[in-house]
Design a protein around this motif. Sequence first.
Motif, PDB file in Angstrom:
ATOM      1  N   SER A   1       0.930  -1.033  -0.051  1.00 14.39           N
ATOM      2  CA  SER A   1       0.211   0.011   0.070  1.00 14.39           C
ATOM      3  C   SER A   1       0.692   1.296  -0.159  1.00 14.39           C
ATOM      4  O   SER A   1       0.223   2.219  -0.206  1.00 14.39           O
ATOM      5  CB  SER A   1      -0.939  -0.080   1.173  1.00 14.39           C
ATOM      6  OG  SER A   1      -0.321   0.186   2.429  1.00 14.39           O
TER       7      SER A   1
ATOM      8  N   CYS B   1      -0.372  -8.679   7.706  1.00  9.63           N
ATOM      9  CA  CYS B   1      -0.901 -10.109   7.201  1.00  9.63           C
ATOM     10  C   CYS B   1      -1.004 -10.056   6.125  1.00  9.63           C
ATOM     11  O   CYS B   1      -1.402  -9.030   5.387  1.00  9.63           O
ATOM     12  CB  CYS B   1      -2.302 -10.241   8.147  1.00  9.63           C
ATOM     13  SG  CYS B   1      -2.122 -10.432   9.807  1.00  9.63           S
TER      14      CYS B   1
ATOM     15  N   ASN C   1      -3.698 -11.320   4.711  1.00 11.98           N
ATOM     16  CA  ASN C   1      -4.846 -10.982   4.437  1.00 11.98           C
ATOM     17  C   ASN C   1      -5.137  -9.376   4.694  1.00 11.98           C
ATOM     18  O   ASN C   1      -4.669  -9.061   5.879  1.00 11.98           O
ATOM     19  CB  ASN C   1      -5.927 -11.553   5.377  1.00 11.98           C
ATOM     20  CG  ASN C   1      -7.254 -11.170   4.932  1.00 11.98           C
ATOM     21  OD1 ASN C   1      -7.598  -9.811   4.480  1.00 11.98           O
ATOM     22  ND2 ASN C   1      -8.409 -11.952   5.257  1.00 11.98           N
ATOM     23  N   PRO C   2      -5.068  -8.448   3.949  1.00 12.85           N
ATOM     24  CA  PRO C   2      -4.706  -6.858   4.212  1.00 12.85           C
ATOM     25  C   PRO C   2      -6.047  -6.433   5.107  1.00 12.85           C
ATOM     26  O   PRO C   2      -5.576  -5.311   5.769  1.00 12.85           O
ATOM     27  CB  PRO C   2      -4.663  -6.019   2.955  1.00 12.85           C
ATOM     28  CG  PRO C   2      -5.530  -7.069   1.962  1.00 12.85           C
ATOM     29  CD  PRO C   2      -5.183  -8.427   2.326  1.00 12.85           C
ATOM     30  N   ARG C   3      -6.743  -7.079   5.494  1.00 11.76           N
ATOM     31  CA  ARG C   3      -7.767  -6.498   6.359  1.00 11.76           C
ATOM     32  C   ARG C   3      -7.357  -6.703   7.678  1.00 11.76           C
ATOM     33  O   ARG C   3      -8.078  -5.763   8.530  1.00 11.76           O
ATOM     34  CB  ARG C   3      -9.224  -7.349   6.072  1.00 11.76           C
ATOM     35  CG  ARG C   3     -10.371  -7.123   7.135  1.00 11.76           C
ATOM     36  CD  ARG C   3     -11.626  -7.672   6.730  1.00 11.76           C
ATOM     37  NE  ARG C   3     -12.411  -7.443   7.932  1.00 11.76           N
ATOM     38  CZ  ARG C   3     -13.894  -7.674   7.600  1.00 11.76           C
ATOM     39  NH1 ARG C   3     -14.219  -8.157   6.554  1.00 11.76           N
ATOM     40  NH2 ARG C   3     -14.565  -7.376   8.631  1.00 11.76           N
ATOM     41  N   TYR C   4      -6.481  -7.501   8.160  1.00 12.51           N
ATOM     42  CA  TYR C   4      -6.024  -7.814   9.510  1.00 12.51           C
ATOM     43  C   TYR C   4      -4.592  -7.361   9.623  1.00 12.51           C
ATOM     44  O   TYR C   4      -3.766  -7.441   8.822  1.00 12.51           O
ATOM     45  CB  TYR C   4      -6.160  -9.433   9.771  1.00 12.51           C
ATOM     46  CG  TYR C   4      -7.600  -9.901   9.620  1.00 12.51           C
ATOM     47  CD1 TYR C   4      -8.485  -9.537  10.777  1.00 12.51           C
ATOM     48  CD2 TYR C   4      -8.222 -10.550   8.280  1.00 12.51           C
ATOM     49  CE1 TYR C   4      -9.875  -9.989  10.715  1.00 12.51           C
ATOM     50  CE2 TYR C   4      -9.386 -10.801   8.268  1.00 12.51           C
ATOM     51  CZ  TYR C   4     -10.226 -10.681   9.436  1.00 12.51           C
ATOM     52  OH  TYR C   4     -11.395 -10.999   9.321  1.00 12.51           O
TER      53      TYR C   4
ATOM     54  N   ASP D   1      -8.972  -6.339  13.647  1.00 14.28           N
ATOM     55  CA  ASP D   1      -9.490  -6.234  11.994  1.00 14.28           C
ATOM     56  C   ASP D   1      -9.590  -4.575  11.640  1.00 14.28           C
ATOM     57  O   ASP D   1     -10.169  -3.748  12.553  1.00 14.28           O
ATOM     58  CB  ASP D   1     -11.028  -6.478  12.116  1.00 14.28           C
ATOM     59  CG  ASP D   1     -11.814  -6.373  10.998  1.00 14.28           C
ATOM     60  OD1 ASP D   1     -11.646  -5.804  10.029  1.00 14.28           O
ATOM     61  OD2 ASP D   1     -12.649  -7.632  10.477  1.00 14.28           O
ATOM     62  N   LEU D   2      -9.002  -4.031  10.669  1.00 10.00           N
ATOM     63  CA  LEU D   2      -8.905  -2.681  10.299  1.00 10.00           C
ATOM     64  C   LEU D   2     -10.115  -2.228   9.859  1.00 10.00           C
ATOM     65  O   LEU D   2     -10.367  -0.855  10.046  1.00 10.00           O
ATOM     66  CB  LEU D   2      -7.857  -2.511   9.321  1.00 10.00           C
ATOM     67  CG  LEU D   2      -6.368  -2.721   9.616  1.00 10.00           C
ATOM     68  CD1 LEU D   2      -5.477  -2.961   8.422  1.00 10.00           C
ATOM     69  CD2 LEU D   2      -5.795  -1.636  10.523  1.00 10.00           C
ATOM     70  N   GLU D   3     -11.239  -3.080   9.534  1.00 13.73           N
ATOM     71  CA  GLU D   3     -12.444  -2.476   8.993  1.00 13.73           C
ATOM     72  C   GLU D   3     -13.423  -2.243  10.078  1.00 13.73           C
ATOM     73  O   GLU D   3     -14.024  -1.257   9.983  1.00 13.73           O
ATOM     74  CB  GLU D   3     -13.016  -3.774   7.910  1.00 13.73           C
ATOM     75  CG  GLU D   3     -12.288  -3.566   6.664  1.00 13.73           C
ATOM     76  CD  GLU D   3     -12.526  -4.475   5.429  1.00 13.73           C
ATOM     77  OE1 GLU D   3     -14.063  -4.774   5.873  1.00 13.73           O
ATOM     78  OE2 GLU D   3     -12.156  -4.794   4.609  1.00 13.73           O
ATOM     79  N   SER D   4     -13.537  -3.370  10.846  1.00 15.49           N
ATOM     80  CA  SER D   4     -14.402  -3.098  12.046  1.00 15.49           C
ATOM     81  C   SER D   4     -13.830  -2.744  13.447  1.00 15.49           C
ATOM     82  O   SER D   4     -14.700  -2.104  14.442  1.00 15.49           O
ATOM     83  CB  SER D   4     -15.097  -4.832  12.240  1.00 15.49           C
ATOM     84  OG  SER D   4     -14.030  -5.454  13.048  1.00 15.49           O
TER      85      SER D   4
ATOM     86  N   SER E   1      -4.054 -16.931   9.653  1.00 12.55           N
ATOM     87  CA  SER E   1      -5.394 -16.190   9.380  1.00 12.55           C
ATOM     88  C   SER E   1      -6.348 -16.383  10.669  1.00 12.55           C
ATOM     89  O   SER E   1      -6.108 -17.452  11.255  1.00 12.55           O
ATOM     90  CB  SER E   1      -6.043 -16.393   8.074  1.00 12.55           C
ATOM     91  OG  SER E   1      -6.113 -17.743   7.768  1.00 12.55           O
TER      92      SER E   1
END
Length: 309
Positions: free
Chosen positions: A30, A68, A70-73, A86-89, A307
């Motif tokens: 990113s 990670c 998985n880029p969400r975490y 969790d970057l989203e929640s 994960s």
Amino acid sequence: MSAAPDVQRATLLLDAKCELGEGATWCAQSGRLYWTDIEGAQLRRYDPATGRSESFGMPERLATFALCANPRYVLVGLASHLAFFDLESGTTQRIVDVEADLNTRLNDGRCDRQGRFVFGTKDESGTLQRVAGFYRLNRDLSLERLPLPAPAISNSIAFSPDGATMYYCDSPTREIRACDYRADGSIANDRVFTRLTDAHGLPDGSSVDSEGGLWNAQWGGARVVRYGPDGVETERVEVPATQPTCVALGGSALGQAGGKAALDTLYITSAYAELDAAARAADAFAGGVFVATLARLGVPEPLFQGSPA
């Protein structure tokens, strides 16, 4: 007689005012810098392309972390346990407690080249007891203790570009150690890599460049020092803050610069923790993030391959 090391000076990038900024990590995917303010219990993120800064609150002091696959975490090493964030929640999922029976907390950590998270702990008694340890969180989320000497303050965890050498330290000893690190996770030939020779400063966080040089932030020394693979100092970067804490080699995001990440920027975190009022007044940018442009290139930081369930 060996040649004198090259010296340059870092400049302030962000007056971040972190009490204990640490864990500088560059996301090559990113093109953003991540770090933690441990005592502020925050994960910090900065995008140099836009100048935008963000912070994410944590349920405990955030000592260390890894990005990670998985880029969400983000794998977060909180004071007492490991978890996925969790970057989203904005929620966390606990993985495992660490040294629940000891007065310690998590401290420094990096992923090895196989995508497993290697980290250490530190004594919280204030007396520098060597009761902490070094651990590895495997891809299946199993935790194992590594057969390395118990530290008082673990730091400087990093891996050579080929993954065959692990670096680490117990900061109060003022030496950085190395060991052979095999793909199956076994460790051998633990040895002294280098000893600090300056009158002041302790080894803190490290990162490795593409030529196998180890860049080490030196707490209390206002400097970052590069050691070649032979442990000999080749370069140093003076930092306009007394307590630099960690380094990351970053630059362009993947997909830019002709499809490759131009990892030629040294990012340096720092802290104002343990400075009294007079020392903090004299150290105006303590807790800031600093940068220097290098003639050498970094290597992308490995991502944690485990994960959430």
